[in-house]
Design a protein around this motif. Structure first.
Motif, PDB file in Angstrom:
ATOM      1  N   TYR A  30       0.807  -1.221   0.000  1.00 54.47           N
ATOM      2  CA  TYR A  30       0.000   0.000   0.000  1.00 54.47           C
ATOM      3  C   TYR A  30       0.837   1.267   0.000  1.00 54.47           C
ATOM      4  CZ  TYR A  30      -4.223  -2.672   0.162  1.00 54.47           C
ATOM      5  OH  TYR A  30      -5.255  -3.497  -0.195  1.00 54.47           O
ATOM      6  N   GLY A  31       2.115   1.147   0.396  1.00 54.46           N
ATOM      7  CA  GLY A  31       2.993   2.297   0.249  1.00 54.46           C
ATOM      8  C   GLY A  31       3.416   2.470  -1.204  1.00 54.46           C
ATOM      9  N   SER A  32       3.644   1.356  -1.865  1.00 57.89           N
ATOM     10  CA  SER A  32       4.041   1.393  -3.271  1.00 57.89           C
ATOM     11  C   SER A  32       2.813   1.680  -4.149  1.00 57.89           C
ATOM     12  CB  SER A  32       4.709   0.061  -3.625  1.00 57.89           C
ATOM     13  OG  SER A  32       5.189   0.073  -4.938  1.00 57.89           O
ATOM     14  N   LEU A  80      -1.975   7.657  -6.739  1.00 58.20           N
ATOM     15  CA  LEU A  80      -0.748   6.931  -6.413  1.00 58.20           C
ATOM     16  C   LEU A  80      -0.756   6.507  -4.948  1.00 58.20           C
ATOM     17  CD1 LEU A  80       1.925   9.033  -8.341  1.00 58.20           C
ATOM     18  CD2 LEU A  80       1.122   6.725  -8.888  1.00 58.20           C
ATOM     19  N   SER A  81      -1.159   7.427  -4.065  1.00 55.83           N
ATOM     20  CA  SER A  81      -1.160   7.097  -2.641  1.00 55.83           C
ATOM     21  C   SER A  81      -2.200   6.027  -2.338  1.00 55.83           C
ATOM     22  CB  SER A  81      -1.462   8.351  -1.821  1.00 55.83           C
ATOM     23  OG  SER A  81      -0.590   9.387  -2.198  1.00 55.83           O
ATOM     24  N   ALA A  82      -3.296   6.040  -3.070  1.00 55.56           N
ATOM     25  CA  ALA A  82      -4.383   5.102  -2.793  1.00 55.56           C
ATOM     26  C   ALA A  82      -4.118   3.714  -3.353  1.00 55.56           C
ATOM     27  CB  ALA A  82      -5.687   5.640  -3.386  1.00 55.56           C
ATOM     28  N   SER A  83      -3.278   3.640  -4.376  1.00 56.93           N
ATOM     29  CA  SER A  83      -3.158   2.368  -5.080  1.00 56.93           C
ATOM     30  C   SER A  83      -2.147   1.453  -4.405  1.00 56.93           C
ATOM     31  CB  SER A  83      -2.757   2.616  -6.527  1.00 56.93           C
ATOM     32  OG  SER A  83      -1.417   3.044  -6.597  1.00 56.93           O
TER      33      SER A  83
END
Ligand SMILES: Nc1ncnc2c1ncn2[C@@H]1O[C@H](COP(=O)(O)O)[C@@H](O)[C@H]1O
Ligand SMILES: Nc1ncnc2c1ncn2[C@@H]1O[C@H](COP(=O)(O)O)[C@@H](O)[C@H]1O
Ligand SMILES: Nc1ncnc2c1ncn2[C@@H]1O[C@H](COP(=O)(O)O)[C@@H](O)[C@H]1O
Ligand code: NA
Ligand code: NA
Ligand code: NA
Lengths: 103, 328, 328, 328, 103, 103
Positions: free
Chosen positions: C108-110, C273-276
């Motif tokens: 979830y960070g990536s 990006l943060s959500a993916s």
């Protein structure tokens, strides 16, 4: 290294029969198997090759299954019921495995 | 007749046909030219997706009427009935045994989607319109023929223990990849309509014919290899069946299509579907259900004889007839 | 809200989403529809190349300013910090053990590049501009999350002998194929600019959306197969995490993006990006570094829950929010 | 000279070259970026088909004259003679044994179709016309070099039992997949002409350069891997040969092309063909006929040295020379 | 034909571990190995298949290594250090080889 | 299940030599074989991998052939004539097969 006696069963079978075979193996108590792709081959029913093929009709896979010797008969019984009417080859050889608790 | 010949000649020098010829020639000459299996599958996924999607968009554009349902029904009936005719013909014309005859018959009830695609591209280049739902009819015709053939075998009885149809096989046939992709993309095209098409038309419309060329090159290679291996099987009577059956099939398809009141293009496509023989879904089903039937027999006939016949002579003939009967 | 719903609805009937749905449905129904591994990899190489190249060209066109550096930094910080939040949340919400929680957190960070690509295509079809360098931010966010997760595991100590990071693994992560291709094509696009784009735009621009459709069909097939195998793992709390975490991630991304003063489109992409959650690079790294963590847990969550959530509901939500906050 | 430098610089920042550089860099850095074998083969089939087809169409458009036959003859002679020069040079410049020298020499008589394709794309972007039949000349130059090399080995005698050429090998060489596809699509393009091209140009013309980019990325990856493994083999003298031989080859090609009275573009392409070294057909033939020759020697030289030299410096040089001699 | 006793070791291992395994084999003195692709399989950690996959995370390869019997223990030691914490199967069988000088 | 002794011959050989090998096997009286793809490998002539390759020059296949023990010498003779000057590995092991009438 500590190794343990086991049997390596190698079944070359038509791709369309793969799931039927692995279902039968699972029913016969097999805990694992590995499926290898096959490029082509030749036998009583002639030569074949996968190149350019779209249909799964002419194509085979090789299912390799390593088991404890005492399970061999169950496995062969299950496998035979599936391959019986189909083309394909079943061979068994002796081997030694690491981590016998896995089989 | 003259028009037919010129249409055939024009058809023959199209890149599509010549690519097929190149493939056959390369395989017969034992060139090592080959298209990787993954690429061939990729091309076929592209073609199924594109043809299904475009069919759906066309239905979205022109609306849906009672003909759609009737045409689907006609397709199912044709697919179920044509194998019976093919079977009878094989038993009369050739000395083929029941099992092989039933397996071959299944192929002729079902359809070849590439033949269908090639026919739509001929229609489009001649500016002949056709019903977008014909691609759904194509999907509907894939499977029933298999059931007919298995019924023929079961009826023939036999202590040879043919288990034939089981529920796993039925699911495999109905949910086979090409049917699912064709129907799925048809529905997507229908749902998204012209807007959806606009978004992806430079992927599925513009390069379509070129992709078809490469796919036919591949089919030529596979057909040529099959002919090299299987030509000994093609006794004259069997060969004759491979040319006669599409003519019979197309005639029956013509009757159904006219009864339905399809457009000239729709009639041509119904003839093409009836005339064409499966080489993807049915062979795979036959290996499961009738493993004792000889695969090189049905593969060589379908891909090596009937497919090239339809591609080169059949399609222009069916188009010409469909135009003649509609006064087009 | 109404606007959001209509945006979501419009989003839902796009060919892209429907292709994903088709894939999931086909896999759940156990159809044998499948896309060869080589073709799937080919499609992903195309998408990475095209999106990287276009990003680079856009930077070449609009020039580069201080924001680029800050945005990259923000990306690295987000990627490093989000796993800590995800980890805490997992430990509180679910009974997941440290190892599994850390492995999931890394995902979830990536980022998921396909989610990013799908979002850019939504922005483009709505005519919303965004910073071309966001694709570089995406690349920068791929790896730091992995280091955070391994630090979480190391900190937890453990006689279970997790060797965690070694130099070979570090090189593999930093030089993983998708990062190299994304950054490489970004640089090539930057260097060759509009002229370079003109040369190859009919390859990387026009057919882009259609290729994305086929790739999403494939992802649907893989996700559906994963759900079939892994659905037993998805206890309600785990499932809830898969939907909650992208919302939290996107909110934090929103904060960073607004602080950076990005455009409305740039904000939306930073949220995306943060959500993916990653499903290519991170799973492979986890198999090497944390082999005892359960792969079906993180693969099912990332590809089977969070990806579809973002694709269908998340992206329209993030776009709507980004437009609201910029008064767009 | 200045013009040459600016042409070289312009050439160097094209997406095509930069993609090759990216591939080499990724491989040298041991990134796991890789293109599946099936995709690489698919790309090469596309390029061969497209370049052959376009060549044929151009011949159909401009008609055929005596030059075609003479150019084919020139190609065969060049392909047969260049290995003798390469062999002599290798024996003088390096301490290479007869077998290795003959195997390397075969590569330099034959041609690299990607180098040819890259050159046509440079010519096209500079608006320089060239004879469409040059693609047929390329096909004609593939094989004769192999026969020359085997003759060199046979002449050297040797109790080491080199069986060299047999009829199976001769068929394999003449009907090798790339020759068949190139010649076949050339003939199809010729037969269908501008009409055929119009049908498929959005497949074979518009996306061509983009596909070439991805293919060069792949070649860069393979070349980089080869350099990593084989760089120890590249002693200075061998390396020097890899740069000197294309210059010699191109000079001889220039002579033939001027004698034939080719156009400026045609001269450039004849120089490119003579300068380039095979990396598909000849290596495979060498493995069969001269298995004791060291493959990393000829693969590294051809793909790792001469190909990049031609791609970056060679092509602009040959184009500049061809324009200078024709006063263009 | 003159043949010589040897051991055939077959290691089915995750694709992400391939280079680590072959490095370990090389360190253990192995002079050659062959890597086969694997289509799919099943075991304690469930069933998997490569079709449609982009990530290397779920995928295995089979490394086959033929060695002189006296080298077996070194090889197994080296291999075991790599596979220990990972899923996968190591099996050993007897075989005879032509051209023994190659091993 | 009733099984029968047989020999399993595994020949890893360059792809360019495949048809020459299978022709030789057929001449040596072999009635069937199966060809497996090979991803990569390493040996005296260095390491190689198929990824991204277009040429068939660097690539191998594995031909597996199951035969009656008494046919082994013919097979090895035929195979050896082909592989002799080429890189590659030939190994033989014992196995048991179902349906012996097929071999
Ligand atoms: N003796 C054999 N050794 C190895 N594979 C075989 C053998 N016989 C048959 N096969 C494989 O099984 C397939 C079907 O064989 P058949 O049933 O004899 O037509 C062949 O195409 C080969 O791939
Ligand atoms: N008994 C077995 N025979 C052959 N292959 C196996 C066996 N058990 C496991 N495998 C392979 O090793 C992989 C991982 O097994 P596992 O560690 O049991 O999950 C499986 O997916 C199979 O490909
Ligand atoms: N000991 C071995 N075990 C398994 N495969 C081998 C072995 N040695 C060589 N090979 C295979 O044969 C190829 C050629 O080997 P070589 O002739 O030693 O260069 C290698 O690339 C491997 O694929
Ligand atoms: Na039909
Ligand atoms: Na994220
Ligand atoms: Na040359």
């Amino acid at each position: 290294m500590q190794t343990h006696r086991a049997k390596r069963v190698e079944i070359t079978i038509e791709a369309v029969m793969q799931s039927r075979l692995t279902d039968a193996l699972t029913k016969a108590g097999v805990t694992g198997y590995t499926v290898l792709p096959v490029l082509g081959g030749s036998g009583k029913s002639g030569a074949w090759s996968r190149s350019g093929q779209v249909s799964r009709a002419s194509g085979m896979v090789q299912v390799v299954c390593i088991i404890k010797p005492e399970r061999l008969d169950d496995l062969l019984g299950g496998a035979f019921a599936v391959v019986e009417r189909h083309i394909g080859v079943v061979s068994v050889s002796d081997c030694d495995v690491l981590r016998a608790e896995r089989f | 007749m003259e028009q037919l010949l010129s249409l055939a000649a024009e058809n023959l020098i199209s890149p599509i046909i010549l690519c097929f010829v190149l493939g056959v020639a390369a395989a017969l000459a034992r060139s090592d030219l080959s298209i990787p299996e993954a690429v061939a599958k990729g091309l076929s996924i592209y073609l199924l997706f594109a043809i299904g999607f475009k069919g759906g968009v066309s239905v979205a554009a022109h609306g849906i009427d009672a003909t759609l349902g009737l045409a689907l029904l006609a397709g199912v009936v044709l697919s179920a009935v044509l194998p019976l005719i093919a079977f009878a013909l094989l038993r009369v014309m050739t000395q083929m045994n029941r099992l092989d005859a039933a397996a071959v018959a299944a192929h002729y009830g079902s359809i070849s989607i590439v033949t269908f695609v090639a026919a739509t591209s001929v229609l489009e280049s001649r500016g002949v319109a056709y019903e977008g739902f014909m691609v759904a009819v194509a999907a509907a015709m894939e499977a029933p023929a298999i059931l007919s053939a298995l019924w023929l075998v079961a009826k023939g009885g036999g202590a040879d223990g043919n288990k034939g149809m089981d529920s796993a096989l039925l699911r495999e046939i109905m949910l086979n990849g090409s049917i699912v992709l064709l129907v799925g993309s048809f529905v997507i095209g229908w749902a998204t309509g012209e807007d959806g098409l606009a978004e992806i038309s430079s992927f599925i419309v513009s390069p379509f014919k070129g992709v078809l060329c490469l796919f036919l090159l591949d089919m030529g290679l596979v057909a040529g290899r099959g002919l090299r291996e299987g030509s000994k099987i093609l006794r004259p009577a069997v060969l004759a069946f491979g040319v006669l059956m599409p003519l019979i099939g197309s005639a029956i398809g013509l009757g159904f299509a006219m009864a339905l009141g399809l457009s000239s293009g729709g009639i041509a496509l119904m003839m093409v579907l009836s005339a064409s023989a499966s080489y993807i879904a049915v062979p795979a089903a036959m290996r499961v259900a009738l493993p004792e039937a000889n695969p090189s027999l049905y593969l060589t006939l379908s891909l090596g004889v009937t497919f090239p016949f339809n591609l080169t002579l059949g399609i222009p003939l069916y188009v010409a007839v469909s135009q003649a009967v509609t006064g087009g």
